[in-house]
Design an enzyme around this catalytic site. Structure first.
Site, PDB file in Angstrom:
ATOM      1  N   ARG A 105      -2.694  -2.051  -3.498  1.00 58.89           N
ATOM      2  CA  ARG A 105      -3.874  -1.221  -3.311  1.00 58.89           C
ATOM      3  C   ARG A 105      -3.770  -0.043  -4.275  1.00 58.89           C
ATOM      4  O   ARG A 105      -2.769   0.678  -4.272  1.00 58.89           O
ATOM      5  CB  ARG A 105      -3.932  -0.709  -1.877  1.00 58.89           C
ATOM      6  CG  ARG A 105      -5.110   0.181  -1.675  1.00 58.89           C
ATOM      7  CD  ARG A 105      -5.143   0.789  -0.316  1.00 58.89           C
ATOM      8  NE  ARG A 105      -6.304   1.668  -0.220  1.00 58.89           N
ATOM      9  CZ  ARG A 105      -6.383   2.699   0.596  1.00 58.89           C
ATOM     10  NH1 ARG A 105      -5.381   2.995   1.391  1.00 58.89           N
ATOM     11  NH2 ARG A 105      -7.454   3.433   0.628  1.00 58.89           N
ATOM     12  N   ARG A 112     -11.069  16.254   6.919  1.00 60.56           N
ATOM     13  CA  ARG A 112     -11.916  16.601   5.760  1.00 60.56           C
ATOM     14  C   ARG A 112     -13.333  16.947   6.224  1.00 60.56           C
ATOM     15  O   ARG A 112     -13.859  16.326   7.136  1.00 60.56           O
ATOM     16  CB  ARG A 112     -11.984  15.413   4.794  1.00 60.56           C
ATOM     17  CG  ARG A 112     -10.757  15.267   3.946  1.00 60.56           C
ATOM     18  CD  ARG A 112     -10.807  13.994   3.135  1.00 60.56           C
ATOM     19  NE  ARG A 112      -9.802  13.050   3.598  1.00 60.56           N
ATOM     20  CZ  ARG A 112      -9.771  11.759   3.298  1.00 60.56           C
ATOM     21  NH1 ARG A 112     -10.695  11.238   2.522  1.00 60.56           N
ATOM     22  NH2 ARG A 112      -8.827  10.983   3.765  1.00 60.56           N
ATOM     23  N   HIS A 145     -12.726   3.302  -0.254  1.00 61.30           N
ATOM     24  CA  HIS A 145     -12.708   2.301   0.836  1.00 61.30           C
ATOM     25  C   HIS A 145     -13.435   1.019   0.422  1.00 61.30           C
ATOM     26  O   HIS A 145     -13.906   0.262   1.274  1.00 61.30           O
ATOM     27  CB  HIS A 145     -13.418   2.816   2.103  1.00 61.30           C
ATOM     28  CG  HIS A 145     -12.721   3.952   2.787  1.00 61.30           C
ATOM     29  ND1 HIS A 145     -13.418   4.966   3.405  1.00 61.30           N
ATOM     30  CD2 HIS A 145     -11.415   4.214   2.993  1.00 61.30           C
ATOM     31  CE1 HIS A 145     -12.568   5.820   3.944  1.00 61.30           C
ATOM     32  NE2 HIS A 145     -11.336   5.388   3.700  1.00 61.30           N
ATOM     33  N   GLU A 151      -8.252  -4.957   4.943  1.00 66.04           N
ATOM     34  CA  GLU A 151      -8.153  -4.736   3.501  1.00 66.04           C
ATOM     35  C   GLU A 151      -7.006  -5.532   2.896  1.00 66.04           C
ATOM     36  O   GLU A 151      -7.116  -6.049   1.791  1.00 66.04           O
ATOM     37  CB  GLU A 151      -7.933  -3.240   3.224  1.00 66.04           C
ATOM     38  CG  GLU A 151      -9.164  -2.412   3.511  1.00 66.04           C
ATOM     39  CD  GLU A 151      -8.845  -0.961   3.817  1.00 66.04           C
ATOM     40  OE1 GLU A 151      -8.285  -0.705   4.905  1.00 66.04           O
ATOM     41  OE2 GLU A 151      -9.148  -0.096   2.995  1.00 66.04           O
ATOM     42  N   ASN A 191       0.866  -1.184   0.000  1.00 65.93           N
ATOM     43  CA  ASN A 191       0.000   0.000   0.000  1.00 65.93           C
ATOM     44  C   ASN A 191       0.906   1.238   0.000  1.00 65.93           C
ATOM     45  O   ASN A 191       1.524   1.559   1.009  1.00 65.93           O
ATOM     46  CB  ASN A 191      -0.886  -0.043   1.252  1.00 65.93           C
ATOM     47  CG  ASN A 191      -1.862   1.113   1.303  1.00 65.93           C
ATOM     48  OD1 ASN A 191      -1.853   1.994   0.431  1.00 65.93           O
ATOM     49  ND2 ASN A 191      -2.701   1.119   2.322  1.00 65.93           N
TER      50      ASN A 191
END
Ligand code: AMP
Length: 404
Positions: A90, A240, A179, A383, A7
């Site tokens: 990823r 965010r 996601h 993940e 990743n």
């Protein structure tokens, strides 16, 4: 069979080596602060954990270091790199093209490059990792898993924005969602726990980490999600804003003279929990001050309120809901968020067991009462394991084809 999962972020590479199909992690670590004066390399096996400071200037150098460490006579876990049969990457943005993970070839690389426009902070680094991995693991099957892939089943009515249609036709401006690997993993895991088929469950999956998103999953397929063209839309996140009135952007430009770049920075880096509280984007810090600091408390309450609104709207969208699932750093570890976002929802068939909720921290478990019509679960996300499984499946199918 050993599978490496990678990743790549802007200045970091996280990695794990899995023994498949068992899904056991045999080594892992990360390279941080790539390109800075001093970079950090952490390496962990079942026997040992080490941390080194050194200078790593690029993702390519990071991958070289990882391949050398994996095969190191003393610290390593394989004798030769070709024992790593597959490398799963990823990749954040796969656009409309990739509905599933894919084996990487020249064409796939070209497509990931095309989506740099839509994910300038992620895709270039993901690509750098892929190219370096092809160099240092030349015999391994390279597979890309896209954050957007699980959401390619979202229908038009949910992915189109109410702006001129030409912007979709010409520039592909639409909701993509992110996601996806995490939402898919926890939805499938819930089906597995209940002994149901993966396409037999309707769930609402809440991925609450540094970035936060929520997905409505119908018959195992994503039909709506809160992140949009970019990962800025939807829930309140660490830094965010999530949903805002777009009019705020014009107000900031006209009244305060902010440039587009400044507004971009404000909404992505200075808003969310950090913006409201004024001091932290880390939920742990905010929970510590929840009772003593008004703005920390406000940040938490606004976070939960927005989440509750989305849960309610996805219940309306789904009609029948088997479960609501909480995952990622906040979802797995903060009972207060789960309790608050689902309070007073008995009318909708949701009833949390306060004791179970309190004790289910950082582990899998059902937190709803036996009476609750809707299951509520905490399912830690994984993940990397999902990416390792996809990579493993490709290798197995390839091996089968070759022996036929
Ligand atoms: P992730 O992106 O999944 O690593 O999640 C990061 C977020 O989870 C940060 O806001 C952390 O503060 C939060 N988090 C992780 N562990 C805990 C914990 N034990 N208690 C509260 N918040 C946590």
């Amino acid at each position: 069979m050993k599978i490496l999962v990678i990743n790549c972020g802007s200045s970091s590479v996280k990695f794990k080596v899995f023994e498949m199909p068992e899904g056991e992690i045999i080594a892992g670590g990360n390279v941080e602060k790539i390109g800075e004066e001093i970079s950090i390399f952490k390496w962990k096996t079942k026997e040992k954990e080490t941390k080194k400071e050194l200078k790593i200037t690029s993702h390519q150098e990071a991958l070289k270091l990882i391949s050398e460490t994996l095969t190191d006579e003393k610290a390593g876990v394989v004798k030769e790199v070709n024992e790593i049969k597959g490398v799963g990457h990823r990749v954040v943005h796969g656009g409309e093209g990739f509905e599933k993970s894919v084996i990487i070839d020249e064409n796939v690389i070209k497509r990931i490059e095309e989506y740099i426009d839509l994910a300038p902070l992620h895709n270039p680094h993901n690509l750098a990792g892929i190219k370096a991995s092809m160099k240092y693991f030349p015999e391994s099957l390279q597979v890309a898993s896209f954050d957007t892939a699980f959401h390619t089943t979202i229908p038009e009515v949910a992915y189109l924005y109410a702006i001129p249609y030409e912007l979709y036709e010409e520039n592909r401006v639409r909701r993509y969602g992110f996601h996806g690997t995490s939402h898919r993993y926890v939805a499938r895991r819930y089906a597995e726990i209940g002994g149901k088929g993966k396409y037999e469950v309707n769930v609402i999956t809440c991925h609450l980490g540094n970035g936060c998103s929520i997905t409505a999953v119908k018959n195992g397929h994503s039909i709506d999600t809160s992140m949009g063209l970019t990962p800025l839309e939807g829930l309140v996140m660490g830094t965010r804003s999530g949903d805002i009135d777009p009019g705020i952007i014009f107000y900031l430009e006209e009244r305060k003279g902010y440039s587009v770049k400044e507004i971009n920075n404000l909404l992505n880096k200075k808003s969310g929990l950090l913006g409201i509280s004024g001091y932290s984007n880390d939920f742990r810090n905010l929970m510590e001050k929840k009772d003593s600091d008004k703005r920390a408390s406000l940040a938490i309450e606004i976070f939960c309120y927005r989440l509750k609104k989305y849960i309610g709207s996805y219940m309306a969208v789904l009609g029948k809901v088997d479960a609501i699932i909480f995952t990622a750093g906040i979802g797995e570890n903060v009972p207060y968020v789960r309790e608050k976002s689902l309070e007073n929802m008995e009318m909708f068939g949701i009833e949390i067991d306060p004791e179970k909720n309190k004790e289910t921290v950082g582990k899998e478990g059902k937190i709803s009462t036996e009476k609750s019509k809707v299951d509520v679960y905490v399912i830690p996300t994984n993940e990397e394991l999902a990416i390792a499984s996809d990579t493993y499946q490709f290798i197995i199918s390839k091996q089968k084809q070759e022996t036929q």
